[in-house]
Design an enzyme around this catalytic site. Sequence first.
Site, short mmCIF file in Angstrom:
data_model
loop_
_atom_site.label_atom_id
_atom_site.label_comp_id
_atom_site.label_asym_id
_atom_site.label_seq_id
_atom_site.Cartn_x
_atom_site.Cartn_y
_atom_site.Cartn_z
N CYS A 196 0.84 -1.06 0.09
CA CYS A 196 0.03 0.06 0.03
C CYS A 196 0.81 1.29 0.08
CB CYS A 196 -0.79 0.09 1.22
SG CYS A 196 -1.93 -1.35 1.57
O1 KQY Z 1 -4.03 0.86 0.84
C1 KQY Z 1 -4.51 0.95 1.99
N1 KQY Z 1 -4.43 -0.10 2.86
C2 KQY Z 1 -4.64 2.44 2.66
C3 KQY Z 1 -5.50 2.18 3.71
C4 KQY Z 1 -5.53 3.57 4.40
C5 KQY Z 1 -5.97 3.74 5.91
C6 KQY Z 1 -6.15 5.12 6.47
N2 KQY Z 1 -6.26 5.07 7.58
#
Ligand code: KQY
Length: 364
Positions: A356
Site C-alpha cells: 500500500c
Molecule cells: O491501501 C491502503 N491499505 C490504505 C488504507 C488507508 C488507511 C487510512 N487509515
Amino acid sequence: MAKRIKSTPKKDGFRMPGEFEPQEEIFMIWPERPDNWRNGGKPVQEAFTNVAKAISRFEPVTMLVSAGQYANARNKLPAEIRVVEASNNDSWVRDCGPTFVKNDKGELRAVDWEFNAWGGLVDGLYFPWDQDNMIAQKICELERIDTYKAENFVLEGGSFHVDGEGTVITTEMCLLSEGRNPHLSKTEIEDMLKEYLNVEKVIWVKDGIDPDETNGHIDDVACFVKPGEVACIWTDDKEDPFYQVCQDTYNQLVNETDAKGRKLKVHKLTTPEKAVTLQGDFAIDYVEGTIPREDGDLCIASYMNFLIVNGGVIVPQYGDKNDALALEQIQAMFPDREVVGVQTREVVYGGGNIHCITQQKPQK
Ligand code: KQY
C-alpha cells in the site's frame, strides 16, 4: 509539462506490466499525519525508513515528502534514497500514485485515476484528499511521463493486480462500492479496466478482508506471482477473522482461467497465527470523523501485502509465529528472488502495509 493524452492505453497499444516484470524505481510518500499514525508518526517513520532501505538494496527509491517534514525525512533516510518535496494528504502512494503502462517500443506512459480517499463523502477515510489526487500527476511530471486521465473514474492501485498478459484480478466489495463509481454498472467498470489497463479478462473475487478501510482491496488477499500463477491467503483455522474470505477466494481461484485460457496455479500463503491487534498506547490526534482506535482492535494484517522488486520480495512481518512460515512460502513462490522481511506493525496500525505504501515504475 507531462502531456495529457486524449485516448486510452488499449487504443495506443500500452499495457500495465505485472509487478514481477523489471522495474526502474519505487515511489513512497513519507508518513506524518498525527490523526492516522500514532504518537505523532514517529514510530511509523522508522518503519517506512526500514522499508525504503530494504527496497533500495534492489533498486532506487524516491520518497515524496511535505515541506514541513523535508529536513526530518532527509536526515532519517540514507543518501541513496532520493527525497523530493510534494504536498500530500497521507502516504498511500499505491492508491493515489500513477499506474504505469508500457508498449513494445520501449515507451512508458501512466494512468492517472481519480482518487477520493477510498469512498469520498460516502465512506472515505479523510477529507480533503485534493493533494493526494495530484500525486500521480506530480510523479509523472518528475519523471517526464505523459498521462491518460481516467476522467470521473475512481480507482486505487491496491484494488487490482494484473498478470501483464491480459488478466486483472479485483474485488466486487471494492470496485462496486457506493463511494467510488455508483454511476457505472459492473459491465461499464469492467470496460474501464479493459481500456485503461489493456486487459481482456477481469477476475472478480467477491470480498476483501477490510470492508471498513479500503472496502476490500485485493492486495491483502491475492496477487499474481507470474502469468498463470497466483498467491492467495489461507488458513484452516475457523476462528481466524479472515477464514471465510480465504476459503471463498481460494476455492474460486483454483477454478479460474486467465485471459490466455490457462488454469491458474494457486499458492497458499498463511495468515498470521494469532490475529494481529493494536498493542500499547495509541495516541492519535482527534479530528472530526476520527474512528476511535484502542488497544486490542483487530488490524488488517496480511503477509500478501508484499512488494515484488528486481531480484527481491519485501514482506511484512508482525512478530507473529507465522512470520517465518510466510517468508518460506513466499520464497517457494519466487525461487529466483531474495525474500526480505521487514517489521511493519506500525504501518498496519495505520491501515495498510508494504504494498500500500509503494508504487513501482516499470523499466521501459
Ligand atoms: O491501501 C491502503 N491499505 C490504505 C488504507 C488507508 C488507511 C487510512 N487509515
